[in-house]
Enzyme design. Structure first.
Site, PDB file in Angstrom:
ATOM      1  N   ASP A 178       3.333 -13.737  12.159  1.00 16.97           N
ATOM      2  CA  ASP A 178       2.379 -14.105  11.854  1.00 16.97           C
ATOM      3  C   ASP A 178       1.535 -12.933  11.757  1.00 16.97           C
ATOM      4  OD1 ASP A 178      -0.346 -15.054  11.821  1.00 16.97           O
ATOM      5  OD2 ASP A 178       0.170 -16.915  12.924  1.00 16.97           O
ATOM      6  N   HIS A 198      -1.880  10.341  -1.031  1.00 16.61           N
ATOM      7  CA  HIS A 198      -1.873   9.338  -1.686  1.00 16.61           C
ATOM      8  C   HIS A 198      -1.543   9.560  -3.161  1.00 16.61           C
ATOM      9  CE1 HIS A 198      -3.147   5.729   0.608  1.00 16.61           C
ATOM     10  NE2 HIS A 198      -4.054   6.417   1.223  1.00 16.61           N
ATOM     11  N   GLU A 249       0.940  -1.293  -0.029  1.00 18.38           N
ATOM     12  CA  GLU A 249       0.065   0.008  -0.143  1.00 18.38           C
ATOM     13  C   GLU A 249       0.759   1.245   0.086  1.00 18.38           C
ATOM     14  OE1 GLU A 249      -3.248  -0.106   2.829  1.00 18.38           O
ATOM     15  OE2 GLU A 249      -3.453   2.170   2.535  1.00 18.38           O
ATOM     16  N   LYS A 302      -7.726  -0.159  11.264  1.00 18.04           N
ATOM     17  CA  LYS A 302      -7.113  -0.592  10.176  1.00 18.04           C
ATOM     18  C   LYS A 302      -6.060   0.058   9.558  1.00 18.04           C
ATOM     19  CE  LYS A 302      -6.459  -1.020   5.454  1.00 18.04           C
ATOM     20  NZ  LYS A 302      -5.667  -0.286   4.413  1.00 18.04           N
TER      21      LYS A 302
HETATM   22  C1  MEV Z   1      -6.164   3.643   4.707  1.00 18.78           C
HETATM   23  O1  MEV Z   1      -5.410   2.319   4.456  1.00 18.78           O
HETATM   24  C2  MEV Z   1      -6.026   3.844   6.119  1.00 18.78           C
HETATM   25  C3  MEV Z   1      -6.822   5.109   6.637  1.00 18.78           C
HETATM   26  O2  MEV Z   1      -7.890   4.798   6.200  1.00 18.78           O
HETATM   27  C4  MEV Z   1      -6.751   5.041   8.314  1.00 18.78           C
HETATM   28  C5  MEV Z   1      -7.876   5.811   8.775  1.00 18.78           C
HETATM   29  O3  MEV Z   1      -9.029   6.369   8.255  1.00 18.78           O
HETATM   30  O4  MEV Z   1      -7.755   6.404   9.964  1.00 18.78           O
HETATM   31  C6  MEV Z   1      -6.427   6.334   6.082  1.00 18.78           C
END
Ligand code: MEV
Length: 425
Positions: A280, A378, A86, A264
């Site tokens: 792992d 991004h 990513e 995430k």
């Molecule tokens: C993207 O991979 C992760 C984010 O969505 C985390 C977040 O929203 O805090 C940018």
């Protein structure tokens, strides 16, 4: 019956060598020669080793390893290898670490290196009595468990405690024994699973019940890694940015839909280091999300506050079941090299570094989201990916990507048009 249908029942597949397996898969899936040739290139992983790490190997998947700079953890500077597909994940850690470097970077600690194995006992009418019977054998349980792994005991590990819980299930009360084991520098799954399997028949004898499952719990809440750091208002762009980050955190703390994305982002950093070091990822991810739901609702793994001086203070606490001995950590040469770059000598230090990376990742995500939005950061790497998807090669990639960013439209169809223009079409 369709006699032309392809069958996935490929006899002897597991006994074939890698090339034969690949040929059989290529035939099944009608892969062209170029794709098959591509798959047959195993990169820098010895095919023999790959074939022993998992079953039915046909190829390897290369994931880029980027290095996060600017990290200072417990007073020591460290370069952190991160394996991820990513874009922006590595840059996010570099940026967050740069902005707290002058404040001393990250301070970390660990709750311990205790793993839990569960033994599920059913079919006992007197669950409370059975619980007592098991607990009465604590000394014998310790002896049995420690016999499983004398080296671990020599290194200061081994069984530390026994707890027995009554779990009320749809099938009635279950008597669940927890073996609490110090696994030191091992992730510990093998050690605790062996202990649980060895103990199970004894539990049946002591209680007259029936044991089914004997397996570790990934909710490793006796192996919590903790990290904290402080960002000054000046370093992050003023009080409005700080307050935006606090509000973003409050949103995640209150709402599981937001918390899932928030966590995430933390796992973007955490899993990248876990993977780079051959650990792992699924074990750490399962532990993280279970821990995030420990209060009865799913919430943020981090906490964000304002200090007395008005600075932004972030903390992360989460299970971190990682090791340095055993499995891919020891066998995979790239994982070993990554551990070498990190310069870690203990699983404890590795777990603490990973927590620092998770906190850094969360800081950058919240800061971007609370200010410019996530797309701006991004965009340039994303645009390069889109340019490549449109067929750009070599220098064309940057030129098409720059044009996409300038136009503010990062789409494959636009990239194809720009590529055509560049090639004089
Ligand atoms: C993207 O991979 C992760 C984010 O969505 C985390 C977040 O929203 O805090 C940018």
């Amino acid at each position: 019956m369709n006699t032309n249908a392809k069958s996935s029942r490929i006899s002897g597949f597991h006994k074939d060598d890698i090339a034969t397996r690949l040929a059989r898969v290529a035939q099944f899936a009608n892969l062209d020669d170029e794709t098959t040739r591509h798959l047959s290139n195993m990169g820098n992983l010895d095919p023999h080793l790959a074939d022993h790490l998992i079953e039915n190997v046909i190829a390897t998947l290369n994931v880029p390893i980027g290095v996060a700079t600017n990290m200072k953890v417990d007073g020591t500077d460290v370069l952190v290898p991160m394996a991820t597909e990513e874009s922006s994940v590595v840059a996010a850690v570099c940026n967050a670490a740069r902005q707290c470097y002058d404040q001393g970077g990250f301070t970390t600690s660990m709750s311990g290196s205790l793993m839990i194995a569960q033994i599920q006992l059913v079919g006992v009418p007197d669950a409370m009595h059975s619980r007592m019977r098991i607990l009465e054998h604590k000394a014998g349980i310790k002896a049995l468990c420690d016999e499983c792994d004398p080296l671990l005991v020599k290194l200061g590990g081994g069984l530390q405690d026994v707890e027995v819980r009554i779990v009320n299930s749809a099938g009635g009360p279950m008597v669940v024994t927890h073996l609490i084991v110090d696994t030191r520098d091992a992730m510990g799954a093998n050690a605790v699973n062996s202990m649980a399997e060895k103990l199970a028949p004894h539990i049946e004898t002591w209680t007259g019940g029936r044991v089914y499952l004997r397996i570790l719990s990934n909710l490793a809440d006796r192996r919590l890694a903790r990290a904290r750091a402080t960002w000054t208002c000046e370093a992050i762009g003023g009080p409005a940015v700080r307050d935006g980050i606090i509000s973003a955190y409050q949103f995640a703390a209150a709402d599981p839909y937001r918390a899932a994305t928030h966590n995430k982002g933390i796992m973007n950093g955490v899993s990248a280091v876990v993977l780079a070091t051959g650990n792992d990822t699924r074990a750490v991810e399962a532990g993280a999300h279970a821990y995030a739901a420990r209060k009865g609702w799913y919430s943020s793994l981090t906490d964000w506050e304002v200090t007395a001086e008005g600075h932004l203070a972030g903390t992360l606490e989460m299970p971190m079941a990682v090791g340095l001995v055993g499995g891919a950590t020891k066998l995979h040469p790239t994982a070993r090299a990554c551990l070498g770059i990190l310069g870690v000598a203990t699983a404890d230090r590795l777990a603490r570094l990973i927590a620092a990376v998770g906190l850094a990742q969360n800081f950058s995500a919240l800061k971007a989201l609370a200010t410019t939005g996530i797309q701006k950061g991004h965009m340039s790497l994303h645009a390069q990916n889109i340019a490549m998807m449109a067929g750009a090669v070599g220098e064309e990639i940057d030129r098409v990507a720059q044009e996409l960013v300038r136009l503010g439209t990062v789409r494959v169809d636009v990239a194809e048009q720009e590529l055509a223009k560049l090639r004089g079409g």
